[in-house]
Design a protein around this motif. Structure first.
Motif: not given
Length: 380
Positions: A3-5, A141-143, A349-354, A357-361
């Motif tokens: 969840q993004n602010s 959708v997110t692959g 945009e929410a999916l792209l932002a997620e 971020v996810a691969p670079y946690a």
């Protein structure tokens, strides 16, 4: 999903970020580009999801069939065994006599109970398959890859809420047709009983049904995204119906047309899937029919085996075609949900932002090692 602010009430798949639309050339990590979709992209996205995740889709559907059908058969067997002694008095009474009322009542009660049991089992199987498609699409959708176990748990967990949304939406959408029947049938029956049934009276019921049909279609389309909402936003049936209504508002004709086209495509492909099984089953009976005794004796073992084989093929083909129709139409409905979210709420945009971020946690820190003897800095 994260969840993004500033995304409002919903986050991730349930989020409502207020950012702008994506660039015209949108990235495509999965089966669809992350931007508002065209008709061809929705249909091709449904086919691509089936190709990419056919093992999970087919596995869960087969598991549901393997559970539901034997239980249905067991229920039918128990019901028949419970009232078997009542069949002879009802269906073969002595000449000129009416079947005993207690035997008829026993069969009616057993038939009613069996109908309810089969309806509940069928609804459960349908709800699991309906919940499966949005769950699979979420990963498509997110692959991201998924497994049978994860999809099974997700589908079964949301199946009760999906069943609730389906039943509630169906009852509300069917109210106009029920009202037409409640008004038309008593009028027609009363007119026939009074011997005053002219052409106008006899045509009243079809006219009322035709008048109620557009309202039923309008409500059905408004609630058409509820199953996807239940799974992807994890809300209850009533909230899902309200959310679907809000997403469909202003795009009713588009969603109705694409849903209708998706249903027609699914029906045509499902029918073509059944056709080979029907042909093979029919031709399998020809050699067995040649063994039919001409003296009027009982059927041979070959005829019985051929009949069983033919019925199995017809049933298997019908089940496969039906499963494809349900899966494809639900995937189209889920893609329409994703499309409406991307058009109105910035889901892309929410999916792209997620995904960014996810691969670079940041990895979790490794446990500290004791310093090497003689090394004052503690370096290894």
């Amino acid at each position: 999903m994260t969840q993004n602010s500033g995304q409002g009430q919903y986050g991730g798949w349930g989020g409502t970020p207020q950012w702008g639309y994506p660039a015209p050339t949108a990235p495509q990590p999965g089966v669809i580009p992350l931007r508002p979709l065209e008709l061809g992209e929705i249909l091709s996205g449904a086919f691509a999801t089936i190709r990419a995740h056919w093992k999970q889709l087919a596995g869960v559907m087969l598991a549901v069939t393997a559970i539901v059908l034997p239980v249905m058969g067991l229920a039918v067997g128990v019901a028949v065994a419970a009232v078997f002694e009542h069949f002879e008095p009802v269906f073969n009474p002595p000449f000129g006599e009416e079947p005993p009322a207690e035997d008829v009542a026993a069969l009616l009660v057993a038939a009613g109970v069996l109908f309810v049991v089969l309806l509940v089992l069928g609804l459960f199987g349908m709800a699991v398959v309906t919940a499966l498609c949005p769950a699979v699409l979420k990963e498509a959708v997110t692959g991201r890859p998924t497994t049978f176990r994860v999809m099974w748990r997700a589908a079964v967990r949301r199946a009760p809420a999906v069943a609730g949304a389906t039943i509630l939406g169906g009852l509300i959408a069917g109210l106009p047709m029920i009202a037409a029947l409640a008004v038309g049938i008593p009028v027609v029956v009363g007119s026939v009983a009074a011997a005053d049934s002219g052409p106008a009276i006899l045509g009243l019921l079809p006219v009322l049904m035709l008048a109620a049909l557009p309202v039923t279609l309008w409500l059905t389309t408004r609630f058409g995204l509820a199953s996807a909402v239940v799974v992807l936003e994890e809300v209850g049936p009533v909230a899902a119906l309200r959310r679907s209504t809000a997403l469909v508002r202003g795009a009713w004709w588009r969603i109705f047309g694409i849903s209708l086209l998706g249903g027609m495509i699914a029906g045509a492909i499902g029918w073509m899937m059944q056709l080979p099984f029907n042909f093979i089953g029919t031709f399998a009976l020809i050699p067995a029919m040649a063994e039919m005794p001409e003296d009027g004796g009982g059927p041979s073992g070959g005829l019985i085996a051929g009949l069983v084989f033919a019925l199995f093929l017809v049933f298997f083909g019908a089940a496969a075609g039906q499963m494809f129709q349900i899966g494809f139409t639900q995937l189209v409905s889920s893609l329409l949900y994703v499309d409406q979210r991307m058009r109105r709420e910035g889901l892309a945009e929410a999916l792209l932002a997620e995904l960014a971020v996810a691969p670079y946690a940041a990895p979790s820190p490794a446990p500290a090692s004791p310093p090497h003897p003689g090394d004052p800095t503690g370096a290894q």
